[in-house]
Design a protein around this motif. Structure first.
Motif, PDB file in Angstrom:
ATOM      1  N   THR A   8       0.946  -1.220   0.077  1.00 58.11           N
ATOM      2  CA  THR A   8       0.040   0.076   0.198  1.00 58.11           C
ATOM      3  C   THR A   8       0.871   1.374  -0.128  1.00 58.11           C
ATOM      4  O   THR A   8       2.442   1.152   0.355  1.00 58.11           O
ATOM      5  CB  THR A   8      -0.887   0.011   1.172  1.00 58.11           C
ATOM      6  N   ALA A   9       0.344   2.264  -0.170  1.00 57.71           N
ATOM      7  CA  ALA A   9       0.916   3.735  -0.283  1.00 57.71           C
ATOM      8  C   ALA A   9       1.456   4.100   0.907  1.00 57.71           C
ATOM      9  O   ALA A   9       2.457   4.770   1.246  1.00 57.71           O
ATOM     10  CB  ALA A   9      -0.060   4.680  -1.157  1.00 57.71           C
ATOM     11  N   GLN A  10       0.856   3.275   2.112  1.00 62.30           N
ATOM     12  CA  GLN A  10       1.131   4.150   3.540  1.00 62.30           C
ATOM     13  C   GLN A  10       2.313   2.933   3.899  1.00 62.30           C
ATOM     14  O   GLN A  10       2.999   3.568   4.813  1.00 62.30           O
ATOM     15  CB  GLN A  10       0.091   3.722   4.506  1.00 62.30           C
ATOM     16  N   GLU A  11       2.901   1.924   3.452  1.00 64.02           N
ATOM     17  CA  GLU A  11       3.807   0.888   3.907  1.00 64.02           C
ATOM     18  C   GLU A  11       5.241   1.676   3.078  1.00 64.02           C
ATOM     19  O   GLU A  11       5.277   2.098   2.073  1.00 64.02           O
ATOM     20  CB  GLU A  11       3.570  -0.441   3.233  1.00 64.02           C
ATOM     21  N   HIS A  12       6.329   1.476   3.962  1.00 64.24           N
ATOM     22  CA  HIS A  12       7.463   1.762   3.455  1.00 64.24           C
ATOM     23  C   HIS A  12       7.998   0.853   2.281  1.00 64.24           C
ATOM     24  O   HIS A  12       8.474   1.091   1.438  1.00 64.24           O
ATOM     25  CB  HIS A  12       8.570   1.844   4.813  1.00 64.24           C
ATOM     26  N   PRO A  31       6.688   1.256  -2.520  1.00 62.57           N
ATOM     27  CA  PRO A  31       6.004   2.098  -3.330  1.00 62.57           C
ATOM     28  C   PRO A  31       6.866   3.264  -3.748  1.00 62.57           C
ATOM     29  O   PRO A  31       7.362   4.001  -2.919  1.00 62.57           O
ATOM     30  CB  PRO A  31       4.939   2.418  -2.164  1.00 62.57           C
ATOM     31  N   PHE A  33       6.675   7.397  -4.510  1.00 59.81           N
ATOM     32  CA  PHE A  33       6.325   8.618  -4.286  1.00 59.81           C
ATOM     33  C   PHE A  33       4.798   8.389  -3.951  1.00 59.81           C
ATOM     34  O   PHE A  33       3.700   8.814  -4.378  1.00 59.81           O
ATOM     35  CB  PHE A  33       6.134   9.367  -5.782  1.00 59.81           C
ATOM     36  N   ASP A  34       4.958   7.571  -2.970  1.00 53.84           N
ATOM     37  CA  ASP A  34       3.383   7.147  -1.988  1.00 53.84           C
ATOM     38  C   ASP A  34       2.467   6.331  -2.975  1.00 53.84           C
ATOM     39  O   ASP A  34       1.425   6.459  -2.968  1.00 53.84           O
ATOM     40  CB  ASP A  34       2.709   8.257  -1.553  1.00 53.84           C
ATOM     41  N   GLY A  35       2.991   5.735  -3.861  1.00 54.15           N
ATOM     42  CA  GLY A  35       2.463   4.813  -4.839  1.00 54.15           C
ATOM     43  C   GLY A  35       2.036   5.457  -6.291  1.00 54.15           C
ATOM     44  O   GLY A  35       1.356   4.808  -7.246  1.00 54.15           O
ATOM     45  N   ARG A  36       2.187   6.748  -6.145  1.00 54.35           N
ATOM     46  CA  ARG A  36       1.588   7.680  -7.422  1.00 54.35           C
ATOM     47  C   ARG A  36       2.277   7.113  -8.606  1.00 54.35           C
ATOM     48  O   ARG A  36       1.770   7.483  -9.795  1.00 54.35           O
ATOM     49  CB  ARG A  36       1.747   9.106  -7.231  1.00 54.35           C
TER      50      ARG A  36
END
Length: 365
Positions: A8-12, A31, A33-36
């Motif tokens: 997920t975007a919240q995981e390192h 991820p 850029f926070d998954g972007r």
């Protein structure tokens, strides 16, 4: 493989162990850029990692071993280099302690050890010089002692010869004259007086011959110490009535240096004379024992004894004479006695190389 490891975007990041046809693989998803920008995934084969770790470990181990070997070799070399002069000094010190003063140490460097080496060499040279001087003094002393004893014995020989030849012949002529006088005068009174005079002169002549033998027995020169002592002890038994035992282990068929034989004969002569005159003894014993490095004389009696600590002045010339004769040959006298307990004299004389050479020559002869 896309769905095998999601993050997920919240995981390192997230790592998952995957089983594949190439073996176990750690798959790590991160991820961006926070998954972007998507997800980056990296896979690491456990077999490759283990091979890499093993290779690196092997290289490190080989490097460590080589470094240790080089270090140990360098340390051993430095230790040898530093301790070699010290070990050399230790070995040379042991040699000097055993009496070898010819050894010299090699100077390795201009440091404290080099100064110690110079000091050791100077000490060895000083000891060698002292040993040479001591040997020279000992040689001169031995010559001096030999000359003294030889001069004494030569003078005894001369006196004994004079007593035996001149005085003995004069007394013999006197006996002949007295017999002639008795033959010319048949008077019983004169004959009795002449017989009495002849008896006195005969006794004087016998005493004179005994004195000449005591001054210098010819058997000592001809047959050696053992035969001379056997004859002298037999004469002492007859003259004094003492029971005297004589033992000569190691001397029956051998000759010692003439100086040593003369000294031992005089020591036994003086010792038995003291026993006969002063000890009031009934038995005595004489033992002369030869060993590899010394000869020992033991004179023992069962007489009245005395206090050895009371030996002062000129009251015991006989014992002082024994001590002086032993000291001339680097020997010593030990006295064991007590009032009423008899007396034992121990005399030990070292046999030097010169004595042993003379001993061997006599033995082979």
């Amino acid at each position: 493989m896309r769905d095998a490891n999601t993050v997920t975007a919240q995981e390192h990041h997230r790592s998952v162990l995957l089983a594949t046809n190439e073996g176990d693989i750690w798959d790590t998803a991160v991820p961006m850029f926070d998954g972007r920008a998507g997800i980056a995934r990296v896979g690491l084969s456990l077999a490759a990692r283990e091979q890499t770790v093993a290779a690196v470990t092997g290289q490190l181990l080989i490097t460590t071993i080589m470094a240790a070997a080089i270090g140990i070799t360098a340390a051993a070399f430095l230790t040898w280099l530093l301790t070699r002069p010290i070990l050399q000094l230790v070995a040379l010190t042991k040699a000097v302690a055993l009496g070898d003063f010819s050894q010299r140490a090699q100077r390795w460097a201009n440091d404290e050890i080099g100064q110690l080496t110079d000091a050791f060499n100077a000490m060895s040279e000083a000891l060698a010089q002292a040993e040479r001087e001591r040997a020279e003094r000992e040689h001169l002393r031995a010559q001096y002692v030999t000359q003294i004893i030889t001069a004494q014995e030569e003078e005894r020989k001369r006196i004994a010869r004079e007593l035996h030849d001149s005085t003995g012949q004069a007394l013999t002529s006197l006996l002949v004259g007295l017999r002639s006088l008795a033959d010319r005068h048949r008077s019983p009174e004169i004959t009795q007086q002449v017989d009495d005079l002849r008896s006195i002169v005969g006794q004087i002549l016998n005493d004179l011959h005994a004195l000449a033998r005591q001054l210098r027995p010819s058997v000592l020169d001809d047959l050696g110490l053992a035969a001379a002592l056997q004859r002298y002890v037999a004469e002492c038994r007859t003259r004094s009535g003492l029971i005297i035992d004589l033992a000569l282990p190691g001397l029956d068929d051998f000759r010692l240096d003439p100086v040593v034989e003369t000294a031992l004969y005089r020591i036994v002569q003086e010792g038995l004379t003291n026993v006969i005159r002063h000890a009031n003894a009934t038995t005595a014993s004489v033992v002369i024992e030869r060993r590899a490095d010394r000869v020992r004389a033991i004179i023992e009696d069962d007489g009245c004894g005395f206090d050895p600590n009371a030996l002062h002045g000129d009251g015991h010339l006989g014992l002082n004479g024994i001590r002086e004769r032993a000291a001339l040959l680097n020997g010593q006298l030990i006295i064991e006695s007590a009032p009423g307990g008899g007396t034992t004299l121990y005399v030990a004389i070292p046999l030097t190389t010169r004595h042993e050479e003379c001993y061997e020559q006599h033995s082979l002869g």
